[in-house]
Design a protein around this motif. Structure first.
Motif, PDB file in Angstrom:
ATOM      1  N   GLY A 191       0.857  -1.282  -0.051  1.00 56.20           N
ATOM      2  CA  GLY A 191      -0.145   0.019   0.073  1.00 56.20           C
ATOM      3  C   GLY A 191       0.805   1.365   0.099  1.00 56.20           C
ATOM      4  O   GLY A 191       0.401   2.390  -0.208  1.00 56.20           O
ATOM      5  N   ARG A 192       2.025   0.991   0.239  1.00 54.63           N
ATOM      6  CA  ARG A 192       2.954   2.266  -0.105  1.00 54.63           C
ATOM      7  C   ARG A 192       3.957   2.327  -1.230  1.00 54.63           C
ATOM      8  O   ARG A 192       4.257   1.248  -1.707  1.00 54.63           O
ATOM      9  CB  ARG A 192       3.994   2.390   1.231  1.00 54.63           C
ATOM     10  CG  ARG A 192       4.516   3.725   1.444  1.00 54.63           C
ATOM     11  CD  ARG A 192       5.442   3.881   2.600  1.00 54.63           C
ATOM     12  NE  ARG A 192       6.228   4.921   2.716  1.00 54.63           N
ATOM     13  CZ  ARG A 192       6.261   5.946   3.601  1.00 54.63           C
ATOM     14  NH1 ARG A 192       5.615   5.912   4.703  1.00 54.63           N
ATOM     15  NH2 ARG A 192       7.237   6.884   3.511  1.00 54.63           N
ATOM     16  N   ASP A 193       3.876   3.438  -1.776  1.00 56.70           N
ATOM     17  CA  ASP A 193       4.598   3.399  -3.116  1.00 56.70           C
ATOM     18  C   ASP A 193       5.995   3.625  -2.967  1.00 56.70           C
ATOM     19  O   ASP A 193       6.711   4.762  -2.461  1.00 56.70           O
ATOM     20  CB  ASP A 193       4.130   4.656  -3.909  1.00 56.70           C
ATOM     21  CG  ASP A 193       4.743   4.940  -5.362  1.00 56.70           C
ATOM     22  OD1 ASP A 193       5.342   3.901  -5.630  1.00 56.70           O
ATOM     23  OD2 ASP A 193       4.506   5.821  -5.924  1.00 56.70           O
ATOM     24  N   PHE A 194       7.043   2.784  -3.180  1.00 55.96           N
ATOM     25  CA  PHE A 194       8.564   2.858  -2.867  1.00 55.96           C
ATOM     26  C   PHE A 194       9.038   2.724  -4.490  1.00 55.96           C
ATOM     27  O   PHE A 194      10.135   2.717  -4.684  1.00 55.96           O
ATOM     28  CB  PHE A 194       8.999   1.598  -2.424  1.00 55.96           C
ATOM     29  CG  PHE A 194       8.576   1.347  -0.967  1.00 55.96           C
ATOM     30  CD1 PHE A 194       9.222   2.429  -0.004  1.00 55.96           C
ATOM     31  CD2 PHE A 194       7.428   0.638  -0.647  1.00 55.96           C
ATOM     32  CE1 PHE A 194       8.846   2.261   1.229  1.00 55.96           C
ATOM     33  CE2 PHE A 194       7.329   0.679   0.578  1.00 55.96           C
ATOM     34  CZ  PHE A 194       7.718   1.521   1.808  1.00 55.96           C
ATOM     35  N   SER A 195       8.200   3.309  -5.625  1.00 58.18           N
ATOM     36  CA  SER A 195       8.802   3.314  -6.736  1.00 58.18           C
ATOM     37  C   SER A 195      10.110   4.028  -6.828  1.00 58.18           C
ATOM     38  O   SER A 195      10.677   4.244  -8.099  1.00 58.18           O
ATOM     39  CB  SER A 195       7.594   3.666  -7.880  1.00 58.18           C
ATOM     40  OG  SER A 195       7.029   4.886  -7.285  1.00 58.18           O
ATOM     41  N   TYR A 196      10.004   5.182  -5.981  1.00 57.27           N
ATOM     42  CA  TYR A 196      11.180   6.130  -6.144  1.00 57.27           C
ATOM     43  C   TYR A 196      12.454   5.607  -6.331  1.00 57.27           C
ATOM     44  O   TYR A 196      13.570   5.942  -6.599  1.00 57.27           O
ATOM     45  CB  TYR A 196      11.231   7.257  -4.967  1.00 57.27           C
ATOM     46  CG  TYR A 196      11.146   6.596  -3.559  1.00 57.27           C
ATOM     47  CD1 TYR A 196      12.255   6.442  -3.122  1.00 57.27           C
ATOM     48  CD2 TYR A 196      10.008   6.472  -2.916  1.00 57.27           C
ATOM     49  CE1 TYR A 196      12.362   5.935  -1.858  1.00 57.27           C
ATOM     50  CE2 TYR A 196       9.968   6.168  -1.838  1.00 57.27           C
ATOM     51  CZ  TYR A 196      11.255   5.564  -1.203  1.00 57.27           C
ATOM     52  OH  TYR A 196      11.232   5.337   0.381  1.00 57.27           O
TER      53      TYR A 196
END
Ligand code: KET
Length: 398
Positions: A335-340
């Motif tokens: 649920g958390r975006d780590f695409s960075y």
């Protein structure tokens, strides 16, 4: 005599790295300082460097002072690396290049030069930037401002705000730009964005100061020189400080260069003369050994090719670590975006961890990232990436 002297608060990067060295915990993980570690967690001695050392060791000779501007062979090969063999600006003799004590030394000599010859110019740094930029330029007596850069909301670049701010600056303002692999965010301008920025620099008569500390860690040694070449081809005059610390893994040898692209050879000669004077009254002349390593590698086609391939391998390993970290932590914190971790480039990622979270990561789990939340992903390896992801997940869970 010295009781009035203020205690030094320490440096956010170097002091943290010193704390790491003192930490007795065996499982500690160093993702603080911008150093490339190999998969065994060691600072590599590159094969090209080893071979160049052997060449130098076979010809040990006298060790005279170098000229103020550094060794001629070093000064000849560096522009070919930054601009490419056969670039017209090299043939025109309008690039003044001097060997510097790391790129930090190049930034400081450039800063001193600017303070003397452009005394009314202030400098504008990206928000955020490498912590030491502010210290170096303020230390040279320049007024330091910031321009918008990183977008906290998206983890990307505030390009329009950046360009619009630069478009309001007084003529001859100095603008520090990271040529590639932005430190600390890992967020770079695209080629199209560089192309869109150049007219602003020209119209406003701004003085760009490029910092190229991570050449080869973005796309490739050639691609990462895009900004240097595009600014030159547009006819701009500007500064570029480049480093070999990371790309040759020769941190303690202190080798870098400062180049000033000038309108013509006559002005380049004037600039070089004053750079020499700046060096003379700071440290007189640069050290011999590191520059000769660089000159040997870049001046020997086989060693140069070997070095290019080694840098490619380092970049590929960092990218693999980005992917592993992203995969593991995405599974642990759904649920958390780590695409960075995947989109940010070079040695660093900006994690968004708060100061408290970075402190907890270090104190409780022995994982060192900067208190700004900057993580040196080049410190990850197959033996520590899992533990890093677990610790980060625990800290994010609160
Ligand atoms: N510019 C940038 C952007 C940079 O990150 C560094 C070093 C330097 C210049 C100086 O490198 P030199 O070795 O002087 O050529 N950065 C890492 C180490 C440090 O802070 O000194 C870092 O950010 O961790």
């Amino acid at each position: 005599m010295f009781a009035h002297i203020a205690p030094y608060a320490g440096d956010p990067i170097l002091s943290l790295n010193e704390d790491f060295q003192k930490d007795p915990r065996p499982g500690k993980i160093n993702l603080s300082i911008g150093i490339y570690f190999d998969d065994a967690g060691k600072i590599p001695v590159m094969e090209s460097v080893r071979k160049a050392e052997a060449v130098l060791a076979a010809h040990v000779g006298p060790k005279p002072y170098l000229p103020m501007e550094g060794a001629a062979n070093f000064r000849a090969v560096v522009p070919k690396l930054l601009w490419g063999e056969g670039h017209p600006a090299i043939a025109e003799g309008r690039i003044a290049t001097m060997q510097s004590v790391g790129s930090s030394g190049g930034l400081k000599v450039g800063a001193d030069f600017i303070k003397t010859w452009f005394p009314d110019s202030a400098i504008w740094l990206s928000d955020p930037t490498w912590d030491n930029h502010k210290a170096v330029f303020e230390g040279a007596g320049l007024t330091v401002h910031t321009y918008p850069y990183y977008d906290n909301a998206t983890g990307g670049l505030r390009f329009d705000a950046m360009r619009d701010t630069l478009a309001t600056l007084p003529p001859k303002s100095v603008v520090l730009l990271h040529a590639c692999c932005h430190n600390p965010t890992g967020v770079d301008l695209t080629k199209a964005q560089w192309d869109a920025l150049i007219p602003v620099l020209k119209e406003r008569q701004l003085i760009a100061f490029l910092d190229l500390a991570y050449q080869g860690f973005g796309d490739s040694i050639e691609e990462d020189a895009y900004a240097v070449r595009a600014l030159t081809d547009s006819g701009l005059s500007f500064f570029v400080a480049n480093s070999f610390s990371k790309s040759m893994s020769v941190y303690g040898e202190r080798c870098g260069a400062l180049s000033v692209v000038c309108p013509n050879a006559a002005e380049a000669a004037l600039v070089l003369g004053q750079l020499k004077f700046t060096v003379r009254r700071n440290y007189s002349n640069p050290p011999l050994h590191g520059g000769q390593l660089v000159a040997t590698i870049l001046g020997t086609p086989e060693l140069k090719a070997l070095w290019f391939s080694e840098v490619d391998a380092m970049r590929t390993r960092i990218q693999a670590m980005r992917q592993r970290l992203h995969a593991i932590i995405s599974a642990k914190v759904p649920g958390r975006d780590f695409s960075y971790f995947l989109t940010q480039r070079g040695m660093f990622s900006y994690t968004g961890l708060t100061v408290a979270q970075a402190d907890r990561l270090r104190e409780e789990f022995g994982v060192y990232v900067l208190r700004s939340g900057r993580m040196c992903v080049a410190g990850l390896n197959n033996g520590n990436v899992e533990r890093t992801a677990e610790a980060m997940a625990a800290v994010l869970a609160g």
